[in-house]
Scaffold this active site. Sequence first.
Site, PDB file in Angstrom:
ATOM      1  N   GLU A   1       1.162   3.892  -3.252  1.00  0.00           N
ATOM      2  CA  GLU A   1       0.755   5.293  -3.128  1.00  0.00           C
ATOM      3  C   GLU A   1       1.894   6.241  -3.506  1.00  0.00           C
ATOM      4  OE1 GLU A   1      -2.114   6.786  -2.631  1.00  0.00           O
ATOM      5  OE2 GLU A   1      -3.119   4.838  -2.566  1.00  0.00           O
TER       6      GLU A   1
ATOM      7  N   LYS B   1       2.589   6.177  -7.279  1.00  0.00           N
ATOM      8  CA  LYS B   1       1.585   6.918  -8.047  1.00  0.00           C
ATOM      9  C   LYS B   1       1.890   8.415  -7.997  1.00  0.00           C
ATOM     10  CE  LYS B   1      -2.100   5.506  -6.090  1.00  0.00           C
ATOM     11  NZ  LYS B   1      -3.458   5.656  -5.658  1.00  0.00           N
ATOM     12  N   ASN B   2       2.283   8.895  -6.828  1.00  0.00           N
ATOM     13  CA  ASN B   2       2.630  10.312  -6.716  1.00  0.00           C
ATOM     14  C   ASN B   2       3.794  10.667  -7.622  1.00  0.00           C
ATOM     15  OD1 ASN B   2       0.641  10.704  -4.837  1.00  0.00           O
ATOM     16  ND2 ASN B   2       2.014  10.838  -3.069  1.00  0.00           N
TER      17      ASN B   2
ATOM     18  N   HIS C   1       0.829  -1.205   0.000  1.00  0.00           N
ATOM     19  CA  HIS C   1       0.000   0.000   0.000  1.00  0.00           C
ATOM     20  C   HIS C   1       0.869   1.263   0.000  1.00  0.00           C
ATOM     21  CE1 HIS C   1      -3.337   2.691   0.986  1.00  0.00           C
ATOM     22  NE2 HIS C   1      -2.555   3.222   1.900  1.00  0.00           N
TER      23      HIS C   1
HETATM   24  N1  ADP Z   1       6.590  12.898  -5.757  1.00  0.00           N
HETATM   25  C1  ADP Z   1       5.893  14.028  -5.746  1.00  0.00           C
HETATM   26  N2  ADP Z   1       6.226  15.051  -6.560  1.00  0.00           N
HETATM   27  C2  ADP Z   1       5.509  16.200  -6.575  1.00  0.00           C
HETATM   28  N3  ADP Z   1       4.434  16.435  -5.794  1.00  0.00           N
HETATM   29  C3  ADP Z   1       4.055  15.477  -4.959  1.00  0.00           C
HETATM   30  C4  ADP Z   1       4.739  14.227  -4.885  1.00  0.00           C
HETATM   31  N4  ADP Z   1       4.132  13.459  -3.953  1.00  0.00           N
HETATM   32  C5  ADP Z   1       3.106  14.202  -3.475  1.00  0.00           C
HETATM   33  N5  ADP Z   1       3.051  15.405  -4.068  1.00  0.00           N
HETATM   34  C6  ADP Z   1       2.062  16.478  -3.802  1.00  0.00           C
HETATM   35  O1  ADP Z   1       1.398  16.172  -2.591  1.00  0.00           O
HETATM   36  C7  ADP Z   1      -0.011  16.134  -2.798  1.00  0.00           C
HETATM   37  C8  ADP Z   1      -0.635  15.139  -1.854  1.00  0.00           C
HETATM   38  O2  ADP Z   1      -0.301  13.811  -2.185  1.00  0.00           O
HETATM   39  P1  ADP Z   1      -1.218  12.623  -1.695  1.00  0.00           P
HETATM   40  O3  ADP Z   1      -1.370  12.737  -0.236  1.00  0.00           O
HETATM   41  O4  ADP Z   1      -0.677  11.362  -2.239  1.00  0.00           O
HETATM   42  O5  ADP Z   1      -2.634  12.949  -2.341  1.00  0.00           O
HETATM   43  P2  ADP Z   1      -3.076  12.873  -3.860  1.00  0.00           P
HETATM   44  O6  ADP Z   1      -2.077  12.036  -4.575  1.00  0.00           O
HETATM   45  O7  ADP Z   1      -4.431  12.263  -3.806  1.00  0.00           O
HETATM   46  O8  ADP Z   1      -3.094  14.293  -4.357  1.00  0.00           O
HETATM   47  C9  ADP Z   1      -0.176  15.809  -4.255  1.00  0.00           C
HETATM   48  O9  ADP Z   1      -1.406  16.258  -4.775  1.00  0.00           O
HETATM   49  C10 ADP Z   1       1.006  16.553  -4.869  1.00  0.00           C
HETATM   50  O10 ADP Z   1       0.694  17.908  -5.047  1.00  0.00           O
HETATM   51 MG    MG Z   2      -1.232  10.312  -3.953  1.00  0.00          MG
END
Ligand code: ADP
Ligand code: MG
Length: 517
Positions: A386, A389-390, A382
């Site tokens: 996650e 995907k980010n 998990h």
């Molecule tokens: N690797 C990354 N590079 C750039 N921005 C990121 C990254 N990981 C997270 N973020 C930022 O943090 C926010 C929150 O991430 P997350 O909690 O996973 O929620 P979600 O993916 O649903 O937006 C994302 O919308 C993005 O703006």
């Molecule tokens: Mg995310």
Amino acid sequence: MSHGFKITAALWDKIHHFASFPQTGVSLQQMVLFGQNPSQGTLLKASQFLSEELPVRLAHRVKELDELPHNLSAMPSIERVKNWYAQSFDELIQFPPLPTLSPDIRRLLFSPPSVASSNPEHQLPSSTPNPSLEHMLLVDDIANKNFPTSLDGSGSSGSLASGSMGFYGGVNGSTSGWAIGNGNGNGNGNGNGNGNGAAVEGFNKLKLRVPMERRLISIQTQIIFHSDWRNRYYAAPLSANISWPPEVPDYNKRFTKMLETIKTRHDPTVTTVAQGVLEWKRSQRARHIGLDMQQWLDRFYLSRIGIRFLIGQHIALNTQESHRDYVGIICTNANVHDIIEEAIENARFVCEEHYALFSSPPVQLICPNNLTFPYVPGHLSHIIFELLKNSLRAVVERHGVGNEDNFPPIKVIVVEGKEDITIKISDEGGGIPRSAMGLIWTYMYTTMKLGPGEGLDEGFRDSDFKAPMAGFGYGLPLSRLYARYFGGDLRLISMDGFGTDVYIHLNRLSSSREPLP
Ligand SMILES: Nc1ncnc2c1ncn2[C@@H]1O[C@H](COP(=O)(O)OP(=O)(O)O)[C@@H](O)[C@H]1O
Ligand SMILES: [Mg+2]
């Protein structure tokens, strides 16, 4: 279903009573040692532990859900969740007690901890707190350290009162007689549950531990308590060679069935609480949630992970065929490489679907093939899923969907240290501006724009594990909780304009005790 479940005044009394007891944390290692080839007697002891521990944990949550600040408690979805917790609490404390067992069997089941602990082989190792959580106010960790005794005979000597582990002495005054010895010494022991050899009533009826207030009195009177037992999970496992009367497996079966019902009831908790927060945001016209609400959500979800882990583990121990590499839902040889590889495939697949790509950004994995440690594979996949995907989203959006052939790779590097296994995920997705760094760990913070019909209300149902590409703002904060639950942590460092590094620290010794918010 819990539709229409109402908390009566009598139930509130019980909830408040149970909420005055501290929760008891366990470690992964303790669970593994306890659950190997469990006998029916061992499973019964586990039921006993849960029939006391789960109501305590649930009661803490019901009370908290009822007392949330800023009128959050009044939101319909929060109310629903509170009623689920109360209903499950009620079912647990109403569960029919164990029928009377022969004295021999009772002695085996409820023998005093002093006997078990004198043999080191029968002892579960102690656990340690998560160093990453020192800043978090874990009330029960403090409570457990300071007030580690219980009702039966928390009295005079302050030594480890024989009845103090609720799960050993689940029976009123346990007929084997051991609960009596040092009881009632100074009046703190208060008689509850000190049945002094009274007939077995079943452990659901009991009040085994000293409520917080009483413990405070005890501390004031300078009683020194034994400080170790709270670090332990169930009693040591029982020998497999005992033939248990049919009441024992029957009880285990019924108890497991009840837990299954409870677990299903709470499946939609994360989404329903999230909905509750949305209802609140709408009613207050607030854009972001405040720090206090954020901290509450962290504690609430962390506690949920713990409750579901205990329940899931118990159900698995009772229902699954034995497997070489598994103790319940814990894989004793979780292969880090394989888990990550699978998560990479899944995340890339979701990414390709979402952006209609032929091929998503490549992911390079540098990880020893044979690196294994005890862990719950679902938790690790998990987290990785996650985070990937980010990273994938950041890379695709920074370089443009049209640049498919030139996406810079995401690197996943795994190293094994003395205490930790650390996983670093590095992307060149442009990083995160420092002004946004304070927000990324807040629930529902996202920079993803969702189209109509893609919102929380429609899409994010029933399971924590089936999230879409992005958009709910739960990925980072929940992953960090999963990492922390077993003694790890999650950190993120960004180079604005270049990319992001995320570090996942996992406690490879698995000796870390559950954090108990
Ligand atoms: N690797 C990354 N590079 C750039 N921005 C990121 C990254 N990981 C997270 N973020 C930022 O943090 C926010 C929150 O991430 P997350 O909690 O996973 O929620 P979600 O993916 O649903 O937006 C994302 O919308 C993005 O703006
Ligand atoms: Mg995310």
